[in-house]
Structure formats: C-alpha cells, structure tokens
Motif scaffolding. Structure first.
Motif, PDB file in Angstrom:
ATOM      1  N   GLN A  14      -2.031  20.697  -5.621  1.00  0.00           N
ATOM      2  CA  GLN A  14      -2.676  19.891  -4.588  1.00  0.00           C
ATOM      3  C   GLN A  14      -2.760  18.422  -4.970  1.00  0.00           C
ATOM      4  O   GLN A  14      -2.707  17.550  -4.105  1.00  0.00           O
ATOM      5  CB  GLN A  14      -4.081  20.414  -4.316  1.00  0.00           C
ATOM      6  N   LEU A  21      -0.537  14.615   2.583  1.00  0.00           N
ATOM      7  CA  LEU A  21      -1.688  15.123   3.328  1.00  0.00           C
ATOM      8  C   LEU A  21      -2.317  14.012   4.172  1.00  0.00           C
ATOM      9  O   LEU A  21      -2.665  14.233   5.346  1.00  0.00           O
ATOM     10  CB  LEU A  21      -2.728  15.723   2.381  1.00  0.00           C
ATOM     11  N   TYR A  37      -1.037  23.950   7.941  1.00  0.00           N
ATOM     12  CA  TYR A  37      -0.731  23.941   6.514  1.00  0.00           C
ATOM     13  C   TYR A  37      -0.066  25.269   6.172  1.00  0.00           C
ATOM     14  O   TYR A  37      -0.650  26.330   6.380  1.00  0.00           O
ATOM     15  CB  TYR A  37      -2.003  23.743   5.696  1.00  0.00           C
ATOM     16  N   GLN A  66      -9.407  20.435   4.881  1.00  0.00           N
ATOM     17  CA  GLN A  66      -8.635  19.281   5.356  1.00  0.00           C
ATOM     18  C   GLN A  66      -9.095  18.852   6.748  1.00  0.00           C
ATOM     19  O   GLN A  66      -9.210  17.662   7.034  1.00  0.00           O
ATOM     20  CB  GLN A  66      -7.139  19.609   5.364  1.00  0.00           C
ATOM     21  N   THR A  69     -12.423  17.050   6.272  1.00  0.00           N
ATOM     22  CA  THR A  69     -12.234  15.777   5.572  1.00  0.00           C
ATOM     23  C   THR A  69     -11.614  14.720   6.466  1.00  0.00           C
ATOM     24  O   THR A  69     -12.024  13.555   6.453  1.00  0.00           O
ATOM     25  CB  THR A  69     -11.339  15.974   4.322  1.00  0.00           C
ATOM     26  N   HIS A  70     -10.615  15.105   7.254  1.00  0.00           N
ATOM     27  CA  HIS A  70      -9.855  14.134   8.039  1.00  0.00           C
ATOM     28  C   HIS A  70     -10.210  14.095   9.519  1.00  0.00           C
ATOM     29  O   HIS A  70      -9.681  13.268  10.255  1.00  0.00           O
ATOM     30  CB  HIS A  70      -8.351  14.424   7.891  1.00  0.00           C
TER      31      HIS A  70
END
Length: 138
Positions: A14, A21, A37, A66, A69-70
């Motif tokens: 990662q 990413l 993903y 993810q 987070t995004h």
C-alpha cells in the motif's frame, strides 16, 4: 467522461500506491465516478489473508477506508487466482470487464532491466483493455 474507475491494489504494498490512489480519488471527485479497488490473491494463506473470505473482507475494509478518506463512492472487487504472479494480467483484464470500468488507474514503478524483457503490467493492461488506462509513476 468517466463513470467507473478501477484501481488495482496490492495490500502488501500500500505504501507504493499513494500517488495512484490520490489520482484515482481526484478523478472520481471531478467526474463524480465510482472507484472500484481490485485485489488479486491466491486461495492459499498469505501474509495478507489466511483465506479468500478474509482477503475479501480486507479488500472491503480498504475500499471503505479510501471512501472515507477521500470522500468518494468506492467498493472492493476481490479476485482469487490460482497463481497471481503469472495470472495477474489476465485476471486484471477480466476485472475490467466484470466491473464495467471505463478508466483504469495503475501504479507503476521505476523501469529496470527486466522491463526490457517482460512487459509491465500497466503496459499489458493498456494494450489489451477496453478502457482507458492511466499509469501513475509513484
């Protein structure tokens, strides 16, 4: 322009995926696209997971992390392969079709001598996928 963005991930590496990413997340926000993903693992125990079920769970957790987070819509697509080292390219090409991805964002690496003998995963996917492919050098 893009509705579904696929990004292959190797949960064991990662730390080498940060730019890819981030790029996929930025594109997803810009185009209001979903990110899928994709992880490929063997059915046998590994350092990442002891079973295909555990691998699927870890991929789902990664996708959820993810997404949070995004601030994007994301899901996981775990694939089991007899031998991921040799079957990676055909398995990822199959994932492009299964997910309906219209863009693949892949992390790359600094080329070395073996890249002149064997094609890179990104090069193979770009040459054979029915989707656009962006290879991001990390």
């Amino acid at each position: 322009m893009f509705n579904t963005i696929m990004i292959p991930v190797d949960l064991a590496h990662q730390d080498r995926l940060s730019k890819a990413l981030q790029c996929a997340a930025d594109l997803a926000r810009h185009y209001k696209a979903k990110v899928i993903y994709v992880g490929v693992a063997a059915a046998t125990p590994s350092s990442i997971a002891h079973s295909p079920e555990e691998f699927k769970k870890k991929m789902a957790e990664f996708a959820a992390s993810q997404a949070e987070t995004h601030g994007i819509a994301a899901e996981a697509h775990a694939m089991i392969s007899h031998d991921p080292a040799t079957d990676l390219d055909p398995t990822l090409l199959k994932a492009v079709k299964e997910t309906g991805a219209d863009l693949v964002v892949m992390a790359s690496h600094i080329p070395n001598l073996t890249d002149y003998i064997w094609p890179s995963n990104g090069g193979t996917i770009a040459g054979h996928a029915d989707a656009s492919v962006m290879v991001v050098r990390d």
